[in-house]
Design an enzyme around this catalytic site. Structure first.
Site, mmCIF file in Angstrom:
data_model
loop_
_atom_site.group_PDB
_atom_site.id
_atom_site.type_symbol
_atom_site.label_atom_id
_atom_site.label_comp_id
_atom_site.label_asym_id
_atom_site.label_seq_id
_atom_site.Cartn_x
_atom_site.Cartn_y
_atom_site.Cartn_z
ATOM 1 N N SER B 102 0.834 -1.216 0.000
ATOM 2 C CA SER B 102 0.000 0.000 0.000
ATOM 3 C C SER B 102 0.863 1.259 0.000
ATOM 4 O O SER B 102 1.643 1.471 -0.922
ATOM 5 C CB SER B 102 -0.956 -0.066 1.186
ATOM 6 O OG SER B 102 -1.982 0.869 1.058
ATOM 7 N N ASP B 224 -9.375 -6.858 -5.601
ATOM 8 C CA ASP B 224 -9.070 -5.828 -4.602
ATOM 9 C C ASP B 224 -9.840 -4.590 -5.038
ATOM 10 O O ASP B 224 -9.507 -3.962 -6.039
ATOM 11 C CB ASP B 224 -7.565 -5.561 -4.541
ATOM 12 C CG ASP B 224 -7.206 -4.481 -3.511
ATOM 13 O OD1 ASP B 224 -8.109 -3.822 -2.953
ATOM 14 O OD2 ASP B 224 -6.008 -4.311 -3.270
ATOM 15 N N HIS B 253 -7.530 -6.232 0.206
ATOM 16 C CA HIS B 253 -6.395 -5.333 0.125
ATOM 17 C C HIS B 253 -5.222 -5.805 0.978
ATOM 18 O O HIS B 253 -4.113 -5.306 0.828
ATOM 19 C CB HIS B 253 -6.844 -3.940 0.567
ATOM 20 C CG HIS B 253 -5.812 -2.891 0.338
ATOM 21 N ND1 HIS B 253 -5.282 -2.635 -0.916
ATOM 22 C CD2 HIS B 253 -5.189 -2.043 1.174
ATOM 23 C CE1 HIS B 253 -4.386 -1.677 -0.827
ATOM 24 N NE2 HIS B 253 -4.312 -1.297 0.432
#
Lengths: 690, 275
Positions: B102, B224, B253
């Site tokens: 991320s 996702d 995620h």
């Protein structure tokens, strides 16, 4: 003359000689009282310190070198709660033997020790310092240290010849460890009188039959033995007739014996036990026959307390239980799990038999007895006329009627009752059944099953109106003789309440169900059990209902156990609620209670083995402005721990991961919190004990 | 505050840097916002026999001392990049593989621009050059929905400052994609959380992707909602060095938390790949 009498104010110190003061101080055991006494004056402080017998050390391991030396008379020392919880006590320091010597110098008279023994090294350093140890409780929720079998105990057995009592109920080790250690140290084994091996289900399956026999033959002088074992004959090492008889012949002096099946210890997790069929019988019978059971009882004449919590069926046991009555006259406390036929029915021609004959029994617990009927219950109440504590669990044939008569017959003595998992005893029925002892009962457990609450509350309102109009006519309100003895549901003497509730259910109906007024209730335990994963989001239900506990004005201590509520921490699939939502739901309202002490188990995510505080939980808990002690049985990150600094009266906080297996990677967050605390609270500088 | 020469040393402790395993090659694991290095706990054991593994907490993580969080320094991702490079220097590491999730994917990309010779490859999970949609660019997150999340974070911040309970959660937002993505945003202290969120969502690396010469391996969950496959495609087209795209049959995620085994396998293979 008048002048001299006025100036001479009677002085406590001069009136009482030191020896008497010292004796008086020795008799005071409550910690907070002692702390208050020590603040009066210097002399009292010294006297208090020198007469204190029991101490639990809190504080950070980093500060172990500052351990207080004024408590020279301490006999009973608890080192298991040092911060960070579960940290290897001495092994992590640079000079462990010095620290060990410091501890023994500070507490030279210790004979009873509780300690978190993360690895054998802790005792390796400490045991030689306290050779007079007679009682030791070891705690370990972490994985067993990789060491030879029995190694955990060698240092202790080697250096403490006076050892007579060992408690391993919170200590994770292999079942082979202890028997091996006993073989190497037979003299220690022979002098043991108390041994507690009652470990939880998650630890191990329990001690095998040959291990129990090895232990009991090594320890013939045992007077108290508690052990988890396996009664299911499909497993290797199950306990059957022969084992029981051998245990009794090995240790004839037993006055306290607990044998619990490892599954039995976890079975209060769900109301409907999957192991039982519809009738209430377990799927398998145990290999225990009533005759052998009778012989077993016969060989233990000194028995005062017996727990036989068998996971499998033992049928038609009343003849054995009759023998128990006659052969074990000292028996005061009895708990039977999965024993059936414990009471032969009352028949007009035959007197009641089985359990129903004990006048001496003070505490009785019947679990999963499938054929226990109302009449049997009544027979028990007539026969066991001195019963103060009664527990019934998983008995599906008893109803409110039986329970009510039971309570009425025993209303002079019964003060502690637990009713759980009984099909016909939902909350309303249980509470109504206990009406005869409503003004006497001090400790109570019920399951929160809310069927028929609405009906009850409607009836209650009608009754209330009738009573209100009657009150105007009659003068006496709490008439003892007539049927309107409770104008509202007031539990006058109830001090402790325990509740079981399924995940997703609300707590609010509790008042309507019959627990409206509990004027002196000070401690409550709530256990939430269930699977949160498949349930609808608790978003529309704003709160679980902790607010409804505001009606109990004296409530100050709470155990809120959501540890068996299972959910998703970070990985909730699309559309599913995660645990932060659930924590918000459960804890909303807690700030309105005047709690002084809180133990909280966060819900867990079993897939990642995580029990951790979320943002709303941290926020809500930090709003409990009257909290003095907060123990979280899980983890919390440092950002959230900092929320608790806002609570002005908070003295004692700890993250205790006392579930197996405890997380191996210790975070350093907690150590830093302690430094904040020491900075903040000058009072805490001298390791004020719990 | 320690002086600048010792910043690396200071960071080793402040960021809870841990080094485990033995091996010649080094892997650095960097988590996404709101969690801490424990998200890698079921992935790292597969590597400790053959690699030296370094894991750490970002300064914004809930497991770090909040007093170390410098709002000026971390107003952009450069603060985090600097932290990473400083402590790697303090450990005297001159070559490593980097695994970032991320926002750490962004940090890794930026770090690779500064020090291209330091990284043998970047392995990015749920990584994106820009999280929110922008014209034709699909980042995965609708800015209007993100505003909803920001509103809740702001209300938490105000509650927290005023001494009330920060009760808002990302899960209250009706958008399901955001529920999962923002879950971790609510695991930090409200002021830090708001600051981190603003920093992460203002970040836009699209124009610098071409400057990255280091090999980049993208691990993409097949489902996702917040970082869709279109983003991975975008990166593959624009990155300046060799790029590999690996699809995993995982959902969500945080595949390294929900399905650690396939993620660990994928990382193993990508580490062995020759560029």
């Amino acid at each position: 003359m008048a002048a001299t009498t006025v100036s001479k104010v009677p002085n406590f110190h001069d009136m009482l000689p030191d020896a008497i003061m010292s004796n008086i101080f020795s008799l005071v055991t409550d910690t907070r009282t002692r702390n208050a006494m020590s603040l009066v004056c210097l002399k009292w402080c010294k006297l208090e310190r020198s007469t204190r017998k029991s101490l639990a050390l809190r504080g950070n391991i980093r500060d172990l070198n500052q351990v207080p030396v004024c408590f020279q008379a301490i006999n009973n020392l608890d080192l298991s709660c040092l911060s960070p919880w579960g940290h290897p006590l001495l092994e992590s320091s640079s000079n462990p033997s010095l620290l060990a010597k410091l501890l023994s110098h500070a507490f030279p008279s210790v004979v009873s020790l509780t300690i978190y023994a993360r690895s054998p090294l802790t005792l390796h350093f400490l045991a030689p310092e306290w050779p007079k140890l007679s009682h030791v409780k070891l705690v370990r929720w972490h994985q067993r240290f990789n060491a030879p079998i029995g190694y955990d105990f060698f240092a202790l057995f080697e250096h403490c010849p006076s050892l007579s009592s060992i408690d391993l109920s919170h200590f994770y080790c292999w079942t082979e460890d202890l028997p091996t250690a006993f073989e190497l140290y037979p003299s220690i084994a022979a002098s043991l009188s108390h041994l507690n091996l009652l470990v939880g289900h998650s630890f191990t399956e329990g001690y095998k039959s040959h291990e129990l026999l090895s232990i009991t033959s090594a320890c013939p002088n045992l007077s108290q033995l508690l052990a988890t074992c396996v009664f299911d004959h499909r497993f290797l090492g199950f306990v059957g007739d022969e084992t029981l008889l051998s245990i009794a012949s090995n240790c004839p002096r037993l006055s306290l014996l607990h044998l619990a099946d490892s599954t039995a210890l976890s079975s209060n997790s769900s109301r409907a036990d999957p192991n039982k069929n519809d009738e209430g019988y377990a799927s398998e019978d145990a290999r225990i026959s009533p005759t052998a059971l009778g012989d077993f009882f016969e060989s233990l004449p000194l028995l005062e307390e017996l727990v036989l919590d068998v996971g499998n069926n033992v049928r038609d046991t009343w003849p054995a239980l009759e023998l128990l009555n006659s052969k074990c006259p000292r028996l005061k406390s009895l708990k039977l799990g999965q024993l059936h036929g414990i009471c032969r029915e009352i028949d007009s021609s035959m007197p009641a038999a089985g359990v129903a004959l004990w006048k001496g029994l003070e505490s009785l617990s019947i679990k999963n007895s499938a054929d226990l009927t109302d009449s049997a219950l009544i027979a028990i109440s007539l026969g066991c006329s001195n019963l103060t504590k009664f527990e019934v669990q998983g008995c599906n044939k008893i109803t409110k009627m039986g329970m009510q008569i039971f309570a009425r017959v025993l209303q002079k003595t019964l003060v502690d009752v637990r009713i759980s998992s009984c099909k016909y005893l939902n909350t309303v029925c249980s509470l109504q059944a206990l009406e005869p002892i409503r003004d006497r009962i001090q400790r109570l457990h019920v399951d929160c099953v809310w069927e028929s609450v609405e009906q009850y509350s409607q009836d209650h309102e009608i009754r209330g109106e009738k009573e209100a109009s009657l009150k105007k006519k009659a003068k006496c309100c709490d008439g003892s003789g007539n049927g309107f003895s409770s104008c509202s549901d007031t539990w006058t003497k109830l001090k402790y309440l325990s509740l079981w509730i399924a995940a997703g259910e609300l707590l609010n109906p509790i008042r309507l169900a019959g627990l409206e007024n509990c004027p002196i209730l000070e401690e409550i335990q709530i256990k939430v059990v269930g699977d949160c994963r498949n349930q609808q989001k608790p978003v529309f239900m704003a709160e679980f209902g902790l607010n409804s506990l505001v009606n109990y004005p004296q409530l100050s201590r709470m155990h809120f156990d959501c540890g068996d509520a299972i959910g998703f921490a970070l990985t909730a699939p699309r559309g599913y609620a995660d645990l932060s939502l659930w924590e918000r739901f459960y804890l909303n309202g807690i700030e309105n209670l005047n709690l002084k002490e809180l133990n909280y188990w966060p819900p867990q995510d079993m897939d990642v083995h995580q029990r951790s505080l979320s943002l709303p939980a941290a926020g809500l808990l930090s709003q409990c402005r009257s909290l003095r002690k907060l123990f979280i049985h899980g983890t919390a990150n440092e950002h959230f721990m900092s929320f608790f600094l806002k609570i002005p009266t908070l003295r004692d906080v700890q993250l205790r991961e006392d579930y197996y297996p405890a997380p191996e990677n210790d975070t350093t967050s907690e150590m830093r919190v302690d430094s904040c605390y020491r900075f903040q609270d000058a009072l805490n500088r001298r390791h004020i004990p719990d | 505050m320690a002086d600048y020469n010792n910043r690396g040393e200071f960071l080793l402790e402040a960021l809870n840097v841990r080094v485990v395993g033995q091996g010649q090659s080094i892997i650095v694991f960097s988590h996404g916002f709101g969690s801490d290095q424990s998200v890698w706990s079921r992935v790292i054991p597969s590597f400790t026999r053959a690699y030296r593994v370094i894991s750490f907490d970002l300064m914004c993580s809930g497991s770090c001392d909040p007093t170390n969080y410098d709002f000026q320094r971390y107003a952009t991702l450069d603060g985090y990049v600097d932290d990473l490079l400083s402590f790697l220097d303090a450990l005297e590491i001159d070559r490593c593989a980097f695994v970032g999730h991320s926002v750490s994917a962004m940090i890794g990309l930026l770090a690779a621009i500064h020090r291209p010779n330091l990284f043998s490859r970047l392995i990015l999970i749920g990584g994106s050059p820009r999280f929110t949609n922008d014209g034709n660019y699909i980042g995965g997150i609708d800015p209007a929905h993100m505003e909803e999340v920001f509103r809740r974070m702001e209300s938490n911040y105000e509650s927290w400052v005023a001494g009330f309970v920060p009760m808002a959660l990302g899960a209250d937002v009706p958008d399901m994609a955001l529920q999962e993505f923002s879950r971790t945003l609510f695991s930090m202290r409200p002021d830090i959380a708001l600051h981190v969120a603003r920093t992460a969502f203002a970040a836009d690396l699209r124009h610098v992707l071409g400057l990255i010469r280091v090999p980049v391996c993208i691990i993409q969950s097949s489902v996702d909602l917040s970082v869709p496959p279109a983003v991975a495609e975008y990166m593959r087209r624009h990155l300046g060095g060799p790029t590999v795209l690996e699809f995993l049959p995982t959902h969500g995620h945080l595949p390294h938390v929900s399905s650690p085994a396939p993620v660990a396998n994928a990382i193993q293979q990508l580490l062995r790949r020759r560029f």
